[in-house]
Design a protein around this motif. Structure first.
Motif, mmCIF file in Angstrom:
data_model
loop_
_atom_site.group_PDB
_atom_site.id
_atom_site.type_symbol
_atom_site.label_atom_id
_atom_site.label_comp_id
_atom_site.label_asym_id
_atom_site.label_seq_id
_atom_site.Cartn_x
_atom_site.Cartn_y
_atom_site.Cartn_z
ATOM 1 N N ALA A 33 0.835 -1.210 0.000
ATOM 2 C CA ALA A 33 0.000 0.000 0.000
ATOM 3 C C ALA A 33 0.864 1.252 0.000
ATOM 4 O O ALA A 33 0.579 2.230 -0.712
ATOM 5 C CB ALA A 33 -0.928 -0.005 1.215
ATOM 6 N N LEU A 34 1.937 1.232 0.798
ATOM 7 C CA LEU A 34 2.840 2.381 0.822
ATOM 8 C C LEU A 34 3.557 2.545 -0.510
ATOM 9 O O LEU A 34 3.797 3.674 -0.962
ATOM 10 C CB LEU A 34 3.854 2.230 1.961
ATOM 11 C CG LEU A 34 3.288 2.363 3.381
ATOM 12 C CD1 LEU A 34 4.372 2.056 4.413
ATOM 13 C CD2 LEU A 34 2.725 3.756 3.600
ATOM 14 N N GLY A 35 3.882 1.434 -1.142
ATOM 15 C CA GLY A 35 4.546 1.488 -2.438
ATOM 16 C C GLY A 35 3.658 2.099 -3.509
ATOM 17 O O GLY A 35 4.145 2.676 -4.480
ATOM 18 N N ALA A 36 2.346 1.950 -3.342
ATOM 19 C CA ALA A 36 1.399 2.493 -4.320
ATOM 20 C C ALA A 36 1.011 3.936 -4.023
ATOM 21 O O ALA A 36 0.294 4.562 -4.804
ATOM 22 C CB ALA A 36 0.141 1.628 -4.350
ATOM 23 N N LEU A 37 1.506 4.456 -2.886
ATOM 24 C CA LEU A 37 1.144 5.823 -2.476
ATOM 25 C C LEU A 37 1.900 6.826 -3.333
ATOM 26 O O LEU A 37 3.124 6.792 -3.421
ATOM 27 C CB LEU A 37 1.493 6.012 -1.002
ATOM 28 C CG LEU A 37 0.992 7.266 -0.298
ATOM 29 C CD1 LEU A 37 -0.533 7.317 -0.299
ATOM 30 C CD2 LEU A 37 1.512 7.290 1.138
ATOM 31 N N GLY A 38 1.170 7.715 -3.955
ATOM 32 C CA GLY A 38 1.806 8.710 -4.812
ATOM 33 C C GLY A 38 2.306 9.909 -4.033
ATOM 34 O O GLY A 38 2.267 9.943 -2.801
ATOM 35 N N GLU A 39 2.758 10.911 -4.769
ATOM 36 C CA GLU A 39 3.215 12.156 -4.147
ATOM 37 C C GLU A 39 2.015 12.925 -3.607
ATOM 38 O O GLU A 39 0.892 12.771 -4.071
ATOM 39 C CB GLU A 39 3.950 13.015 -5.183
ATOM 40 C CG GLU A 39 5.245 12.400 -5.702
ATOM 41 C CD GLU A 39 6.304 12.310 -4.635
ATOM 42 O OE1 GLU A 39 6.413 13.243 -3.815
ATOM 43 O OE2 GLU A 39 7.017 11.282 -4.606
ATOM 44 N N GLY A 40 2.292 13.754 -2.624
ATOM 45 C CA GLY A 40 1.242 14.620 -2.091
ATOM 46 C C GLY A 40 0.188 13.864 -1.309
ATOM 47 O O GLY A 40 -1.016 14.092 -1.472
ATOM 48 N N ARG A 41 0.623 12.938 -0.451
ATOM 49 C CA ARG A 41 -0.332 12.120 0.287
ATOM 50 C C ARG A 41 -1.257 12.964 1.155
ATOM 51 O O ARG A 41 -2.437 12.667 1.298
ATOM 52 C CB ARG A 41 0.389 11.091 1.149
ATOM 53 C CG ARG A 41 1.247 11.695 2.240
ATOM 54 C CD ARG A 41 1.651 10.682 3.314
ATOM 55 N NE ARG A 41 2.429 11.341 4.345
ATOM 56 C CZ ARG A 41 1.888 12.079 5.309
ATOM 57 N NH1 ARG A 41 0.587 12.252 5.356
ATOM 58 N NH2 ARG A 41 2.651 12.653 6.215
ATOM 59 N N ALA A 42 -0.732 14.065 1.746
ATOM 60 C CA ALA A 42 -1.558 14.891 2.622
ATOM 61 C C ALA A 42 -2.686 15.561 1.844
ATOM 62 O O ALA A 42 -3.834 15.617 2.298
ATOM 63 C CB ALA A 42 -0.698 15.940 3.328
ATOM 64 N N ASP A 43 -2.362 16.073 0.662
ATOM 65 C CA ASP A 43 -3.388 16.726 -0.158
ATOM 66 C C ASP A 43 -4.444 15.725 -0.614
ATOM 67 O O ASP A 43 -5.644 16.006 -0.585
ATOM 68 C CB ASP A 43 -2.749 17.382 -1.387
ATOM 69 C CG ASP A 43 -1.923 18.601 -1.027
ATOM 70 O OD1 ASP A 43 -2.111 19.142 0.084
ATOM 71 O OD2 ASP A 43 -1.092 19.008 -1.855
ATOM 72 N N ALA A 44 -3.995 14.550 -1.032
ATOM 73 C CA ALA A 44 -4.936 13.526 -1.514
ATOM 74 C C ALA A 44 -5.871 13.087 -0.394
ATOM 75 O O ALA A 44 -7.081 12.936 -0.591
ATOM 76 C CB ALA A 44 -4.167 12.331 -2.076
ATOM 77 N N ALA A 45 -5.309 12.888 0.798
ATOM 78 C CA ALA A 45 -6.128 12.458 1.927
ATOM 79 C C ALA A 45 -7.121 13.546 2.324
ATOM 80 O O ALA A 45 -8.281 13.259 2.655
ATOM 81 C CB ALA A 45 -5.227 12.103 3.111
#
Length: 202
Positions: A171-183
């Motif tokens: 799951a972490l490997g699939a996390l893109g850039e800007g995790r805070a904005d996406a969340a």
């Protein structure tokens, strides 16, 4: 007469200094402000209503960056979303101020004006009066939590042994850039969808 070596003390300089201290250490004291400004502690008290007064000056300073004008235009959900994004950006610039400001009652008139606008917007949209403050408080919880998340390291999970938590590793490997904005945008969309349902059910 010659000009004073130190500029005259005023509320703006006190606020700026207090915010610098909060940004550095998450807290401030009146003696610390006085030392940094090169004045006596009593001199600071001549300009502010004690420590609580300084907290409200900090609240006004941080909240001044929020675009409350967004609450005057467009459908209620678009307006609230724009306000939320601006609110988040303002507090993300000073994340260490969040615990200080969220544990002190809101008294600053300029800040209360923003809440007045938000209440009026929601009432005009048709929200029942008992639902209005929970809707606003829920949005604040979302915004301030996300503002703190923006100050966190981009890599919040460090796996020393990926074989022990293989699904988390994927799951972490699939996390893109800007995790805070996406969340944040995900949570905001869910919040607005629920609020629309509240209006429909009401």
């Amino acid at each position: 007469m010659g000009r004073p070596r130190t500029p005259l003390l005023d509320r703006a300089r006190i606020t700026t200094t207090a915010l610098e201290l909060v940004d550095e250490q998450g807290e401030f004291s009146v003696p610390q402000i006085a030392r940094r400004l090169g004045v006596q502690t009593a001199s600071v008290y001549h300009h502010v209503d004690g420590r609580d007064g300084i907290v409200e000056l900090l609240r006004e300073r941080v909240a001044a960056a929020i675009d409350s004008g967004s609450l005057d235009h467009g459908p209620w959900d678009t307006a609230m979303a724009a306000w939320a994004r601006s609110y988040r950006a303002a507090f993300a610039a000073h994340p260490r101020a969040i615990p200080l400001l969220t544990t002190s009652p809101v008294r600053a008139p300029k800040v209360l004006e923003q809440y007045e606008k938000a209440v009026g917007l929601l009432l005009a949209a048709g929200f029942p009066l008992p639902d209005v403050m929970p809707v606003i408080i829920a949005l604040e919880n979302l915004v301030l939590g996300s503002a703190l998340d923006m100050a966190a390291p981009e890599r919040m999970w460090e796996l020393s042994d990926e074989t022990a938590t293989p699904q988390l590793a994927r799951a972490l490997g699939a996390l893109g850039e800007g995790r805070a904005d996406a969340a944040f945008e995900l949570a905001l969309a869910g919040y607005l969808a629920h609020c629309r349902e509240m209006l429909t059910d009401g």
